[in-house]
Design a protein around this motif. Structure first.
Motif, PDB file in Angstrom:
ATOM      1  N   ASP A 170      43.764  46.544  48.326  1.00  0.00           N
ATOM      2  CA  ASP A 170      43.727  46.036  46.957  1.00  0.00           C
ATOM      3  C   ASP A 170      42.741  44.865  46.857  1.00  0.00           C
ATOM      4  N   LYS A 171      41.812  44.950  45.928  1.00  0.00           N
ATOM      5  CA  LYS A 171      40.789  43.909  45.767  1.00  0.00           C
ATOM      6  C   LYS A 171      41.366  42.593  45.239  1.00  0.00           C
ATOM      7  N   TRP A 172      42.626  42.612  44.814  1.00  0.00           N
ATOM      8  CA  TRP A 172      43.261  41.362  44.387  1.00  0.00           C
ATOM      9  C   TRP A 172      43.325  40.382  45.558  1.00  0.00           C
ATOM     10  N   LEU A 173      43.485  40.892  46.767  1.00  0.00           N
ATOM     11  CA  LEU A 173      43.459  40.051  47.959  1.00  0.00           C
ATOM     12  C   LEU A 173      42.114  39.338  48.077  1.00  0.00           C
ATOM     13  N   THR A 174      41.052  40.074  47.818  1.00  0.00           N
ATOM     14  CA  THR A 174      39.710  39.480  47.869  1.00  0.00           C
ATOM     15  C   THR A 174      39.541  38.425  46.783  1.00  0.00           C
ATOM     16  N   PHE A 175      40.004  38.745  45.580  1.00  0.00           N
ATOM     17  CA  PHE A 175      39.873  37.791  44.469  1.00  0.00           C
ATOM     18  C   PHE A 175      40.606  36.492  44.778  1.00  0.00           C
ATOM     19  N   MET A 176      41.834  36.591  45.305  1.00  0.00           N
ATOM     20  CA  MET A 176      42.602  35.387  45.628  1.00  0.00           C
ATOM     21  C   MET A 176      41.918  34.577  46.724  1.00  0.00           C
ATOM     22  N   ALA A 177      41.357  35.271  47.715  1.00  0.00           N
ATOM     23  CA  ALA A 177      40.646  34.579  48.788  1.00  0.00           C
ATOM     24  C   ALA A 177      39.429  33.834  48.237  1.00  0.00           C
ATOM     25  N   MET A 178      38.668  34.486  47.357  1.00  0.00           N
ATOM     26  CA  MET A 178      37.498  33.863  46.746  1.00  0.00           C
ATOM     27  C   MET A 178      37.894  32.683  45.854  1.00  0.00           C
ATOM     28  N   LEU A 179      38.995  32.850  45.139  1.00  0.00           N
ATOM     29  CA  LEU A 179      39.456  31.817  44.219  1.00  0.00           C
ATOM     30  C   LEU A 179      39.836  30.540  44.976  1.00  0.00           C
ATOM     31  N   THR A 273      45.667  30.759  55.690  1.00  0.00           N
ATOM     32  CA  THR A 273      44.641  31.689  56.186  1.00  0.00           C
ATOM     33  C   THR A 273      43.257  31.038  56.178  1.00  0.00           C
ATOM     34  N   HIS A 274      42.983  30.247  55.165  1.00  0.00           N
ATOM     35  CA  HIS A 274      41.696  29.534  55.118  1.00  0.00           C
ATOM     36  C   HIS A 274      41.591  28.536  56.268  1.00  0.00           C
ATOM     37  N   ILE A 276      42.966  28.793  59.225  1.00  0.00           N
ATOM     38  CA  ILE A 276      42.742  29.532  60.480  1.00  0.00           C
ATOM     39  C   ILE A 276      41.307  30.046  60.553  1.00  0.00           C
ATOM     40  N   VAL A 277      40.805  30.593  59.449  1.00  0.00           N
ATOM     41  CA  VAL A 277      39.426  31.096  59.437  1.00  0.00           C
ATOM     42  C   VAL A 277      38.439  29.949  59.639  1.00  0.00           C
ATOM     43  N   ASN A 278      38.722  28.800  59.026  1.00  0.00           N
ATOM     44  CA  ASN A 278      37.852  27.630  59.222  1.00  0.00           C
ATOM     45  C   ASN A 278      37.864  27.173  60.676  1.00  0.00           C
ATOM     46  N   LEU A 279      39.012  27.314  61.345  1.00  0.00           N
ATOM     47  CA  LEU A 279      39.088  26.989  62.771  1.00  0.00           C
ATOM     48  C   LEU A 279      38.176  27.918  63.571  1.00  0.00           C
ATOM     49  N   ALA A 280      38.205  29.223  63.235  1.00  0.00           N
ATOM     50  CA  ALA A 280      37.346  30.191  63.924  1.00  0.00           C
ATOM     51  C   ALA A 280      35.867  29.861  63.712  1.00  0.00           C
ATOM     52  N   ILE A 281      35.524  29.449  62.494  1.00  0.00           N
ATOM     53  CA  ILE A 281      34.134  29.070  62.193  1.00  0.00           C
ATOM     54  C   ILE A 281      33.741  27.818  62.970  1.00  0.00           C
ATOM     55  N   GLU A 282      34.651  26.844  63.004  1.00  0.00           N
ATOM     56  CA  GLU A 282      34.391  25.597  63.745  1.00  0.00           C
ATOM     57  C   GLU A 282      34.140  25.877  65.228  1.00  0.00           C
ATOM     58  N   LYS A 283      34.907  26.819  65.785  1.00  0.00           N
ATOM     59  CA  LYS A 283      34.771  27.164  67.203  1.00  0.00           C
ATOM     60  C   LYS A 283      33.687  28.216  67.444  1.00  0.00           C
ATOM     61  N   GLY A 284      33.171  28.818  66.362  1.00  0.00           N
ATOM     62  CA  GLY A 284      32.133  29.841  66.492  1.00  0.00           C
ATOM     63  C   GLY A 284      32.636  31.134  67.097  1.00  0.00           C
ATOM     64  N   GLN A 321      46.918  40.659  56.243  1.00  0.00           N
ATOM     65  CA  GLN A 321      46.006  41.255  55.265  1.00  0.00           C
ATOM     66  C   GLN A 321      45.199  40.166  54.562  1.00  0.00           C
ATOM     67  N   LYS A 322      45.876  39.085  54.179  1.00  0.00           N
ATOM     68  CA  LYS A 322      45.186  37.952  53.555  1.00  0.00           C
ATOM     69  C   LYS A 322      44.164  37.361  54.523  1.00  0.00           C
ATOM     70  N   LEU A 323      44.580  37.198  55.774  1.00  0.00           N
ATOM     71  CA  LEU A 323      43.699  36.607  56.785  1.00  0.00           C
ATOM     72  C   LEU A 323      42.433  37.447  56.963  1.00  0.00           C
ATOM     73  N   LYS A 324      42.581  38.759  57.014  1.00  0.00           N
ATOM     74  CA  LYS A 324      41.430  39.655  57.179  1.00  0.00           C
ATOM     75  C   LYS A 324      40.474  39.527  56.001  1.00  0.00           C
ATOM     76  N   ARG A 325      41.034  39.405  54.786  1.00  0.00           N
ATOM     77  CA  ARG A 325      40.195  39.337  53.593  1.00  0.00           C
ATOM     78  C   ARG A 325      39.407  38.024  53.549  1.00  0.00           C
ATOM     79  N   VAL A 326      40.057  36.910  53.895  1.00  0.00           N
ATOM     80  CA  VAL A 326      39.355  35.619  53.919  1.00  0.00           C
ATOM     81  C   VAL A 326      38.261  35.641  54.980  1.00  0.00           C
ATOM     82  N   ALA A 327      38.578  36.187  56.159  1.00  0.00           N
ATOM     83  CA  ALA A 327      37.598  36.262  57.247  1.00  0.00           C
ATOM     84  C   ALA A 327      36.385  37.087  56.838  1.00  0.00           C
ATOM     85  N   MET A 328      36.618  38.190  56.132  1.00  0.00           N
ATOM     86  CA  MET A 328      35.525  39.043  55.675  1.00  0.00           C
ATOM     87  C   MET A 328      34.583  38.268  54.755  1.00  0.00           C
TER      88      MET A 328
END
Length: 436
Positions: A170-179, A273-274, A276-284, A321-328
């Motif tokens: 569901d693209k609503w997951l993407t919209f919420m992540a972007m928002l 989720t943001h 955790i994803v920011n942690l992954a970005i920080e660590k590369g 599912q939320k985590l995957k969408r934010v990471a994408m």
């Protein structure tokens, strides 16, 4: 890729009345704009938009100017080379028939009026002051997603958004992540919102463009591995190097999510989720998680009511599912692995070796599995499994436990508790067969 998503609004009665009045005004402006557009196009007038805009400002001075712009935009969506019946041609033709009962006529009139007068649209803008949409703006209020509706000069009503993702795609997951990302970074994206009145309820659609960022953070530099745990409810996170070493770890309690409303819980999960994803970005690094299709959930009648209650209050699958969408959206690779035996391997092998919690050890195994490492049995366990005395002792203990479970099963009358005993008995029988 442009998408359009549907949602429903929950409003107080007095707010709904204000919104309906606003809908009627803009719907009238749309009809006027359309009729002027047809006339000016026939006359081949240059720059018809400007003339229409100024005329609407004269006719509807109480409408905010951006609603006027949006009314002209909406009018341009209708064909000018054909006759358009606002409210619907089919319903209009039904109203013209004489054989209908008064009750049927009134029902059709209501539908026709809603279609003709029940529209409110606002075009999106990514400008910082607009924050995505100046007049119909999504925002967080008391832990829930709301739509702020501008009704006049610095006058607003707030409607609760009722929407749940239907599935993992569901693209609503993407919209919420972007928002949420736009709120945190103040780097806004444009989304157009259109509201419609239907059978006395207010429904909406939001249209926006989904970006397709290039994946920049991959497992070439290692992974941030995540293990979800229900008892106690928490996340175990392990940072794993590309060569398979444990670099750092942490646990995040999720008990604060239990008992929250679904909307509030969703909002808190998006924030997490943001992080955790920011942690992954920080660590590369990439992110490693359990395969969503392999995650187990309690089922009714399994005799594990307490665990099922926790699983009902917090859904690990939806969180991932939320985590995957934010990471994408942030260009972070997500690797899903089969979670089978990760907890057992972590508990028996890495927890004692590295002096870490068994759940962190499970996350570590998930990370190593995502990087392609296979787990060998530790030498001390291999020696133990070859020891005849130990095997005889283990067999005796399993046989004793099997006998205990059979006695409990015979005495237990509660169907659900019997199911739990049967489940454990099956595992003990399997272990007995393996040793023999």
């Amino acid at each position: 890729m442009f998408v359009s998503l549907q949602f429903k609004l929950e409003l107080k009665r007095e707010d709904k009345e204000k919104l309906i009045q606003l809908m009627r005004k803009q719907s009238s402006a749309i009809r006027v704009a359309y009729n002027m557009l047809k006339k000016l196009e026939k006359e081949k007038t240059k720059n018809p938009h400007s003339q229409i805009y100024h005329r609407l400002r004269q006719l509807f001075p109480e409408l905010p100017t951006k609603y006027i712009d949006s009314a002209v935009y909406k009018a341009k969506q209708y064909p000018t080379d054909k006759s358009v019946v606002f409210g619907g041609k089919r319903l209009f033709e039904k109203l013209c028939k004489n054989h209908l009962t008064d009750k049927a006529i009134e029902r059709i009139k209501k539908q026709w009026r809603e279609l003709r007068q029940g529209t409110l649209i606002s075009i999106g803008s990514k400008h910082k002051t607009a924050q995505g949409n100046l007049l119909l703006r999504f925002m967080e209020l008391n832990g829930n997603l709301h739509l702020r509706i501008t009704t006049g000069n610095r006058e607003f009503i707030y409607a609760k958004v009722l929407r749940e993702p239907s599935n993992s795609k569901d693209k609503w997951l993407t919209f919420m992540a972007m928002l949420l990302e736009s709120w945190q970074t103040q780097n806004y994206f444009a989304y157009t919102v259109e509201l419609k009145l239907k059978e006395g309820e207010v429904y909406g659609s939001v249209s926006f463009e989904i970006p397709t960022p290039k994946v920049r953070y991959t497992k070439e530099n290692g992974v941030i591995a995540i293990d979800t745990n229900a008892s106690p409810i928490h996340l175990a996170i392990a940072e794993v190097s590309k060569t398979g070493e444990l670099l750092s770890y942490q646990t995040i309690s999720l008990h604060n999510l239990l008992g929250l409303s679904q909307n509030t819980k969703d909002h808190q999960e998006w924030i997490l989720t943001h992080q955790i994803v920011n942690l992954a970005i920080e660590k590369g690094k990439a992110i490693a998680v359990e395969n969503l299709k392999k995650l187990k959930r309690g089922r009714k009648g399994d005799g594990k009511a307490k665990l099922r209650k926790i699983l009902h209050q917090w859904n690990a699958k939806k969180f991932l599912q939320k985590l995957k969408r934010v990471a994408m959206l942030k260009g972070v690779e997500v690797i899903e692995v089969n979670p089978a035996y990760t907890s057992v391997i972590g508990m028996l092998k890495y927890a004692p070796q590295l002096s870490i919690d068994k759940d962190v050890a499970g996350a570590y195994v998930i990370g190593r599995r995502a990087l392609g490492f296979r787990e060998d049995t530790p030498e001390n366990y291999e020696e133990l499994l070859k020891d005849k005395a130990y095997l005889e002792f283990a067999l005796e203990r399993y046989e004793e436990r099997e006998e205990e479970l059979r006695e409990l099963l015979e005495k237990e009358t509660n169907e659900y508790k019997r199911n739990a005993i049967k489940s454990e008995l099956k595992n003990v029988e399997y272990a007995n067969e393996a040793i023999n």
